[in-house]
Write an enzyme that holds these catalytic residues in place. Structure first.
Site, mmCIF file in Angstrom:
data_model
loop_
_atom_site.group_PDB
_atom_site.id
_atom_site.type_symbol
_atom_site.label_atom_id
_atom_site.label_comp_id
_atom_site.label_asym_id
_atom_site.label_seq_id
_atom_site.Cartn_x
_atom_site.Cartn_y
_atom_site.Cartn_z
ATOM 1 N N ASP A 18 -7.257 -6.713 3.741
ATOM 2 C CA ASP A 18 -6.252 -4.845 4.313
ATOM 3 C C ASP A 18 -6.001 -4.477 4.909
ATOM 4 O O ASP A 18 -7.562 -4.461 5.910
ATOM 5 C CB ASP A 18 -7.190 -4.285 2.706
ATOM 6 C CG ASP A 18 -6.410 -2.595 3.088
ATOM 7 O OD1 ASP A 18 -5.720 -2.554 4.100
ATOM 8 O OD2 ASP A 18 -7.414 -1.730 2.131
ATOM 9 N N GLY A 47 -3.372 -4.317 8.818
ATOM 10 C CA GLY A 47 -2.465 -4.981 9.217
ATOM 11 C C GLY A 47 -1.532 -6.569 8.977
ATOM 12 O O GLY A 47 -1.607 -6.719 10.530
ATOM 13 N N SER A 90 1.106 -0.880 0.447
ATOM 14 C CA SER A 90 0.206 0.173 0.041
ATOM 15 C C SER A 90 1.568 0.978 0.117
ATOM 16 O O SER A 90 1.392 1.613 0.588
ATOM 17 C CB SER A 90 -0.691 -0.173 0.779
ATOM 18 O OG SER A 90 -1.141 1.426 1.839
ATOM 19 N N MET A 108 -8.973 8.230 0.354
ATOM 20 C CA MET A 108 -9.790 8.935 0.993
ATOM 21 C C MET A 108 -9.826 9.899 0.910
ATOM 22 O O MET A 108 -8.936 11.617 0.971
ATOM 23 C CB MET A 108 -8.848 8.954 2.480
ATOM 24 C CG MET A 108 -8.761 7.619 2.533
ATOM 25 S SD MET A 108 -7.260 7.296 4.314
ATOM 26 C CE MET A 108 -6.890 5.693 3.861
ATOM 27 N N PHE A 165 -6.703 4.535 8.423
ATOM 28 C CA PHE A 165 -5.064 5.393 8.714
ATOM 29 C C PHE A 165 -4.230 3.484 8.614
ATOM 30 O O PHE A 165 -4.856 2.286 8.521
ATOM 31 C CB PHE A 165 -5.024 5.330 10.154
ATOM 32 C CG PHE A 165 -5.958 6.659 10.181
ATOM 33 C CD1 PHE A 165 -5.130 7.736 10.365
ATOM 34 C CD2 PHE A 165 -7.106 6.481 10.688
ATOM 35 C CE1 PHE A 165 -6.362 8.728 10.191
ATOM 36 C CE2 PHE A 165 -8.316 7.781 10.779
ATOM 37 C CZ PHE A 165 -7.574 9.106 10.821
ATOM 38 N N HIS A 208 -8.298 1.367 -3.876
ATOM 39 C CA HIS A 208 -9.448 1.456 -2.441
ATOM 40 C C HIS A 208 -9.680 2.414 -3.013
ATOM 41 O O HIS A 208 -9.232 3.934 -1.754
ATOM 42 C CB HIS A 208 -8.656 0.545 -1.779
ATOM 43 C CG HIS A 208 -8.762 0.524 -0.990
ATOM 44 N ND1 HIS A 208 -8.156 0.263 0.180
ATOM 45 C CD2 HIS A 208 -10.840 0.670 -0.277
ATOM 46 C CE1 HIS A 208 -9.420 -0.277 1.829
ATOM 47 N NE2 HIS A 208 -10.657 -0.046 0.733
HETATM 48 C C1 DX5 Z 1 -6.408 1.679 5.816
HETATM 49 C C2 DX5 Z 1 -6.023 1.034 4.240
HETATM 50 C C3 DX5 Z 1 -4.719 0.459 4.098
HETATM 51 C C4 DX5 Z 1 -3.495 0.517 4.489
HETATM 52 C C5 DX5 Z 1 -2.815 -0.731 5.244
HETATM 53 O O1 DX5 Z 1 -7.851 1.846 4.970
HETATM 54 O O2 DX5 Z 1 -7.275 0.700 3.641
HETATM 55 O O3 DX5 Z 1 -4.720 -0.100 2.545
HETATM 56 O O4 DX5 Z 1 -2.662 1.439 3.777
HETATM 57 O O5 DX5 Z 1 -1.483 -0.463 5.505
HETATM 58 P P1 DX5 Z 1 -1.347 -1.460 6.680
HETATM 59 O O6 DX5 Z 1 -0.549 -2.401 5.617
HETATM 60 O O7 DX5 Z 1 -0.164 -0.500 7.172
HETATM 61 O O8 DX5 Z 1 -2.663 -1.768 8.147
HETATM 62 ZN ZN ZN Z 2 -6.530 0.317 1.867
#
Ligand code: DX5
Ligand code: ZN
Length: 223
Positions: free
Chosen positions: A175, A177, A10, A37, A143, A66
């Site tokens: 998607d 964590g 990402s 976003m 986030f 996304h």
């Molecule tokens: C969160 C995003 C994710 C984010 C994942 O709203 O959709 O794609 O970048 O980041 P990590 O892998 O750090 O949880």
């Molecule tokens: Zn995402």
């Protein structure tokens, strides 16, 4: 048939001042995940179509967009027309998910439907045959760097069952964590596309991190 795990770093965790270089650092990924976003659907603001087009023009990896935005009907087709491989909209933001899927496919992209952790899969079973990707959020969208919510795994398992029994035909993407510790659980539950932000761009060697995630996912899938 063993599934080939796909890794989608990402860009949210990349250096925004060096997006072209960052896309090249993950050149051996399968998809490059691009988190849009709008500060309305989620309480955060990232980048939109003009930045996506700039990245699309230089990225060695196909884009997986996304869209965490309101009114995806209006904006999503633009990402497909710009050349994204997959465009995912949130079920919670769509009045007519089928119409969005139709527009995305007509513009040449795969169509994805995303579900927040608290959104039941059952509510969308009737529209999912029109989609190519189901994105199961394993954190609340908004986030990067949040902790994996393992309680969502039954939803991944159920989606995998529906695919394995021929009721659905789509990628099951997770998607949020995802890292070396959590990817095995997600893969074991049946995911085949793994988004990872901080675990890839936060690593000293992103290419190594991708390879490690891929092999852990493959081992969990085979077992
Ligand atoms: C969160 C995003 C994710 C984010 C994942 O709203 O959709 O794609 O970048 O980041 P990590 O892998 O750090 O949880
Ligand atoms: Zn995402």
């Amino acid at each position: 048939m063993p599934r080939e795990p796909m890794i989608a770093p990402s860009l949210l965790s990349a250096d925004f001042a060096r997006l072209a270089d960052e896309s090249h650092r993950v050149a051996d990924a399968d998809w490059l995940h691009f988190d849009v976003m709008d500060a309305h659907f989620v309480p955060n603001l990232t980048f939109g179509l003009p930045v996506m087009k700039a990245v699309q023009a230089v990225s060695p990896v196909p884009l997986d967009c996304h869209l965490m935005i309101e009114n995806p009907e209006r904006w999503a087709p633009g990402y497909a027309e710009a050349g994204a491989r997959n465009v995912t909209v949130h079920a919670e933001a769509c009045d007519d998910p089928r119409a969005v899927a139709r527009d995305l496919r007509a513009a040449g992209a795969l169509a994805g439907l995303a579900l927040k952790p608290g959104t039941p899969l059952e509510d969308y079973l009737d529209v999912l045959p029109d989609f190519d990707t189901l994105l199961v959020m394993t954190v609340e969208p908004g986030f990067g760097g949040q902790e994996f919510i393992a309680e969502v795994l039954p939803k991944v398992r159920r989606a995998r069952e529906l695919v394995d029994t021929g009721h659905l035909r789509l990628f099951v993407e997770v998607d949020g964590g995802i890292n070396a510790d959590t990817i095995e659980r997600a893969a074991g539950a049946g995911a085949d596309v793994f988004v990872a932000g901080s675990a890839v761009f936060g690593a000293d060697d992103p290419a190594k991190a991708i390879a490690a995630l891929r092999s852990r996912a493959a081992a969990a899938t085979a077992g």
